[in-house]
Design a protein around this motif. Sequence first.
Motif, mmCIF file in Angstrom:
data_model
loop_
_atom_site.group_PDB
_atom_site.id
_atom_site.type_symbol
_atom_site.label_atom_id
_atom_site.label_comp_id
_atom_site.label_asym_id
_atom_site.label_seq_id
_atom_site.Cartn_x
_atom_site.Cartn_y
_atom_site.Cartn_z
ATOM 1 N N VAL A 293 0.832 -1.205 0.000
ATOM 2 C CA VAL A 293 0.000 0.000 0.000
ATOM 3 C C VAL A 293 0.863 1.251 0.000
ATOM 4 O O VAL A 293 0.640 2.160 -0.784
ATOM 5 C CB VAL A 293 -0.971 0.006 1.205
ATOM 6 N N SER A 294 1.877 1.313 0.863
ATOM 7 C CA SER A 294 2.686 2.531 0.934
ATOM 8 C C SER A 294 3.508 2.719 -0.333
ATOM 9 O O SER A 294 3.656 3.839 -0.806
ATOM 10 C CB SER A 294 3.576 2.542 2.173
ATOM 11 N N ASN A 295 4.037 1.649 -0.896
ATOM 12 C CA ASN A 295 4.802 1.786 -2.138
ATOM 13 C C ASN A 295 3.911 2.228 -3.285
ATOM 14 O O ASN A 295 4.296 3.083 -4.079
ATOM 15 C CB ASN A 295 5.502 0.471 -2.492
ATOM 16 N N SER A 296 2.712 1.672 -3.395
ATOM 17 C CA SER A 296 1.826 2.082 -4.480
ATOM 18 C C SER A 296 1.359 3.515 -4.270
ATOM 19 O O SER A 296 1.222 4.276 -5.219
ATOM 20 C CB SER A 296 0.636 1.133 -4.607
ATOM 21 N N ALA A 297 1.145 3.905 -3.011
ATOM 22 C CA ALA A 297 0.746 5.287 -2.734
ATOM 23 C C ALA A 297 1.878 6.244 -3.068
ATOM 24 O O ALA A 297 1.654 7.296 -3.664
ATOM 25 C CB ALA A 297 0.342 5.434 -1.271
ATOM 26 N N ASP A 298 3.115 5.899 -2.677
ATOM 27 C CA ASP A 298 4.250 6.758 -3.000
ATOM 28 C C ASP A 298 4.401 6.916 -4.500
ATOM 29 O O ASP A 298 4.689 8.003 -4.999
ATOM 30 C CB ASP A 298 5.547 6.191 -2.416
ATOM 31 N N ALA A 299 4.204 5.854 -5.239
ATOM 32 C CA ALA A 299 4.335 5.911 -6.695
ATOM 33 C C ALA A 299 3.274 6.820 -7.303
ATOM 34 O O ALA A 299 3.541 7.550 -8.249
ATOM 35 C CB ALA A 299 4.227 4.507 -7.287
ATOM 36 N N ARG A 300 2.087 6.817 -6.728
ATOM 37 C CA ARG A 300 0.999 7.630 -7.287
ATOM 38 C C ARG A 300 1.055 9.077 -6.793
ATOM 39 O O ARG A 300 0.697 9.998 -7.495
ATOM 40 C CB ARG A 300 -0.343 7.004 -6.924
ATOM 41 N N PHE A 301 1.444 9.278 -5.536
ATOM 42 C CA PHE A 301 1.418 10.605 -4.936
ATOM 43 C C PHE A 301 2.714 11.373 -5.108
ATOM 44 O O PHE A 301 2.718 12.583 -5.004
ATOM 45 C CB PHE A 301 1.200 10.511 -3.424
ATOM 46 N N GLY A 302 3.810 10.700 -5.260
ATOM 47 C CA GLY A 302 5.104 11.333 -5.091
ATOM 48 C C GLY A 302 5.405 11.324 -3.608
ATOM 49 O O GLY A 302 4.583 10.927 -2.795
ATOM 50 N N ASP A 303 6.589 11.726 -3.218
ATOM 51 C CA ASP A 303 6.974 11.635 -1.819
ATOM 52 C C ASP A 303 6.317 12.688 -0.946
ATOM 53 O O ASP A 303 6.269 12.538 0.267
ATOM 54 C CB ASP A 303 8.500 11.744 -1.692
ATOM 55 N N ASN A 304 5.781 13.749 -1.527
ATOM 56 C CA ASN A 304 5.244 14.858 -0.742
ATOM 57 C C ASN A 304 3.847 14.603 -0.210
ATOM 58 O O ASN A 304 3.522 14.991 0.896
ATOM 59 C CB ASN A 304 5.220 16.142 -1.568
ATOM 60 N N SER A 305 2.995 13.993 -0.994
ATOM 61 C CA SER A 305 1.600 13.853 -0.624
ATOM 62 C C SER A 305 1.328 12.496 -0.011
ATOM 63 O O SER A 305 1.651 11.472 -0.582
ATOM 64 C CB SER A 305 0.707 14.047 -1.849
ATOM 65 N N LYS A 306 0.719 12.506 1.143
ATOM 66 C CA LYS A 306 0.379 11.268 1.840
ATOM 67 C C LYS A 306 -1.119 11.197 2.138
ATOM 68 O O LYS A 306 -1.548 10.403 2.953
ATOM 69 C CB LYS A 306 1.166 11.168 3.153
ATOM 70 N N LEU A 307 -1.912 12.021 1.478
ATOM 71 C CA LEU A 307 -3.338 12.088 1.732
ATOM 72 C C LEU A 307 -4.074 10.981 0.981
ATOM 73 O O LEU A 307 -3.838 10.761 -0.203
ATOM 74 C CB LEU A 307 -3.856 13.456 1.272
ATOM 75 N N VAL A 308 -4.954 10.255 1.694
ATOM 76 C CA VAL A 308 -5.826 9.267 1.068
ATOM 77 C C VAL A 308 -7.247 9.520 1.534
ATOM 78 O O VAL A 308 -7.479 10.124 2.588
ATOM 79 C CB VAL A 308 -5.405 7.818 1.388
ATOM 80 N N TYR A 309 -8.190 9.073 0.749
ATOM 81 C CA TYR A 309 -9.604 9.331 0.994
ATOM 82 C C TYR A 309 -10.313 8.030 1.340
ATOM 83 O O TYR A 309 -10.171 7.036 0.627
ATOM 84 C CB TYR A 309 -10.229 9.983 -0.237
ATOM 85 N N VAL A 310 -11.082 8.060 2.426
ATOM 86 C CA VAL A 310 -11.831 6.896 2.885
ATOM 87 C C VAL A 310 -13.307 7.171 2.649
ATOM 88 O O VAL A 310 -13.829 8.204 3.076
ATOM 89 C CB VAL A 310 -11.560 6.642 4.389
ATOM 90 N N LYS A 311 -13.958 6.232 1.947
ATOM 91 C CA LYS A 311 -15.385 6.431 1.691
ATOM 92 C C LYS A 311 -16.135 5.120 1.813
ATOM 93 O O LYS A 311 -15.598 4.049 1.518
ATOM 94 C CB LYS A 311 -15.619 7.061 0.328
ATOM 95 N N PRO A 312 -17.388 5.212 2.273
ATOM 96 C CA PRO A 312 -18.206 4.009 2.381
ATOM 97 C C PRO A 312 -18.558 3.493 0.984
ATOM 98 O O PRO A 312 -18.731 4.266 0.044
ATOM 99 C CB PRO A 312 -19.455 4.476 3.128
ATOM 100 N N ILE A 313 -18.650 2.185 0.870
ATOM 101 C CA ILE A 313 -18.979 1.547 -0.401
ATOM 102 C C ILE A 313 -20.229 0.691 -0.202
ATOM 103 O O ILE A 313 -20.266 -0.163 0.690
ATOM 104 C CB ILE A 313 -17.813 0.643 -0.885
ATOM 105 N N ALA A 314 -21.227 0.908 -1.033
ATOM 106 C CA ALA A 314 -22.438 0.081 -1.002
ATOM 107 C C ALA A 314 -22.157 -1.241 -1.710
ATOM 108 O O ALA A 314 -21.406 -1.281 -2.696
ATOM 109 C CB ALA A 314 -23.584 0.816 -1.691
#
Length: 79
Positions: free
Chosen positions: A5-26
Amino acid sequence: MKNDVSNSADARFGDNSKLVYVKPIALDELPDEVREKVNGQGPLFAVHNDAGQQLALVAGRRLAFELARENDLQPVTVH
């Protein structure tokens, strides 16, 4: 899981952004094969990056936040 998860997030965000969004799923939003696997488990929550790509699907909001924090990400709720 932590490194995935952290490696895929770093690849998508770059090293600066660590924000992720949590949302309910039906359940009806899920593909049939995923819906069969969750088989009536409690509320599901997805963790997404800023591009909208789903990084994780978990049973419960608390678990989604814990997963994000364990991977050095900052979760926020999306309604």
